[in-house]
Design a protein around this motif. Structure first.
Motif, short mmCIF file in Angstrom:
data_model
loop_
_atom_site.label_atom_id
_atom_site.label_comp_id
_atom_site.label_asym_id
_atom_site.label_seq_id
_atom_site.Cartn_x
_atom_site.Cartn_y
_atom_site.Cartn_z
N LEU A 73 -7.48 -2.37 -0.78
CA LEU A 73 -6.78 -2.85 -1.59
C LEU A 73 -6.62 -2.54 -3.21
CD1 LEU A 73 -5.01 -5.50 -2.57
CD2 LEU A 73 -7.19 -6.88 -2.60
N MET A 74 -8.03 -2.41 -3.40
CA MET A 74 -8.53 -1.68 -4.67
C MET A 74 -8.07 -0.06 -5.12
SD MET A 74 -11.79 -2.73 -5.65
CE MET A 74 -12.47 -2.58 -4.43
N GLY A 75 -7.72 0.49 -3.91
CA GLY A 75 -7.77 2.13 -4.32
C GLY A 75 -5.56 1.82 -4.32
N PHE A 76 -5.36 0.98 -3.11
CA PHE A 76 -3.70 0.74 -3.61
C PHE A 76 -3.42 0.73 -5.13
CE2 PHE A 76 0.09 -1.72 -3.06
CZ PHE A 76 0.87 -0.48 -2.32
N VAL A 77 -3.73 0.15 -5.32
CA VAL A 77 -3.52 -0.39 -6.93
C VAL A 77 -3.70 0.77 -7.68
CG1 VAL A 77 -3.57 -2.05 -8.72
CG2 VAL A 77 -3.59 -3.01 -6.40
N GLY A 78 -5.04 0.97 -7.35
CA GLY A 78 -5.83 2.21 -8.39
C GLY A 78 -4.55 3.44 -8.17
N LEU A 79 -3.64 3.72 -6.81
CA LEU A 79 -2.48 4.77 -6.74
C LEU A 79 -1.48 4.25 -7.77
CD1 LEU A 79 -2.69 5.05 -3.12
CD2 LEU A 79 -3.86 6.19 -4.87
N LEU A 80 -1.27 3.03 -7.96
CA LEU A 80 -0.03 2.62 -8.13
C LEU A 80 -0.47 2.91 -9.56
CD1 LEU A 80 0.85 -0.30 -7.20
CD2 LEU A 80 2.10 1.49 -6.61
#
Length: 269
Positions: A73-80
């Protein structure tokens, strides 16, 4: 290239002895030794940090210590948010980025000194406080997994967003944001906090490097040499890290960050 390799070995050793947050020194030291700008060396530092984080996360995942859903979850938001940070970095004056990095280094130094004080008082390895029951992300005692709630998801999304933006902006992994955030918002153990943050850093760093490569902003010769040497230094450092006093290492790391922060301020004013 010999100087770049030597610097990579040094950074890898520091990362092994002090944690993934030691990679925050990679960018400013590369600026001093290569003569390149923060924008040019950020992807290189990010690649080195990402390799180290991937190794640490893989070991943590194998041991069952990574909270992979939270990391995803944190990684996906970080990717954005990482591409936004990268774009901002290309628009901002190099001196401003250098001063921003100085602020980051001061924050990391503060946390290093505070962590050394806690280690001296044997606080770090102590059982979690009862106050941890008030944090947003609580684990199910039976499964060890998070009980997902809106406050928990919101806290993790915010943490991942900040880490991702700074990753793209400054070429840092974001461990100095993720570790304190996970300690504050979750009831995870210290080891689980560390490896979960490494998993997030691995995700965001990989995308950040690929984004830089696609934009033609990656120096392959320096990047590959530095990253390979950093990984070798980290693997070597792991062999001796358990034999070194943690509190003294954190204090030494804090002093290094203060010195480099001062040099960055001097260089950019």
């Amino acid at each position: 290239m010999m100087g770049t390799a030597a610097l990579g070995l040094l950074i890898g050793l520091v990362m092994a002895l002090t944690g993934a947050g030691g990679g925050v020194l990679a960018v400013p030291l590369l600026v001093f030794t290569t003569g390149l700008t923060v924008q040019q060396v950020s992807p290189i530092g990010l690649m080195a940090v990402g390799l180290a984080a991937t190794l640490g996360a893989a070991l943590g995942l194998r041991a069952g210590e990574v909270r992979y859903k939270a990391a995803m979850l944190m990684g996906f938001v970080g990717l954005l948010l990482s591409p936004l940070g990268f774009w901002v970095a290309q628009q901002v004056d190099t001196r401003i980025l250098g001063l921003a990095f100085s602020v980051v280094l001061l924050w990391v130094a503060y946390n290093a000194f505070r962590g050394s004080a806690n280690t001296d008082m044997n606080v770090i390895d102590a059982p979690p406080s009862n106050k941890k029951s008030d944090c947003p992300c609580i684990r199910n005692p039976a499964t060890g997994r998070f009980i997902w709630t809106i406050p928990c998801a919101r806290a993790l999304i915010f943490s991942g967003a900040v880490a991702g933006f700074l990753s793209g902006l400054l070429g840092v992994g974001g461990g100095f944001i993720l570790v304190p955030a996970l300690q504050r918002f979750t009831d995870l153990t210290v080891q689980s906090v560390t490896v979960t943050s490494l998993a997030v850093i691995a995700i965001v760093s990989t995308f950040g490097v690929l984004n830089s490569v696609s934009a033609g902003a990656f120096n392959y010769e320096i990047g590959i040499t530095f990253s390979a040497a950093a990984l070798a230094g980290m693997l070597s450092g792991r062999l001796i890290s358990s034999k070194m006093p943690s509190a003294h290492l954190k204090k030494a790391f804090g002093v290094m960050c203060l010195v480099v922060a001062g040099l960055m301020v001097f260089k950019n004013l």
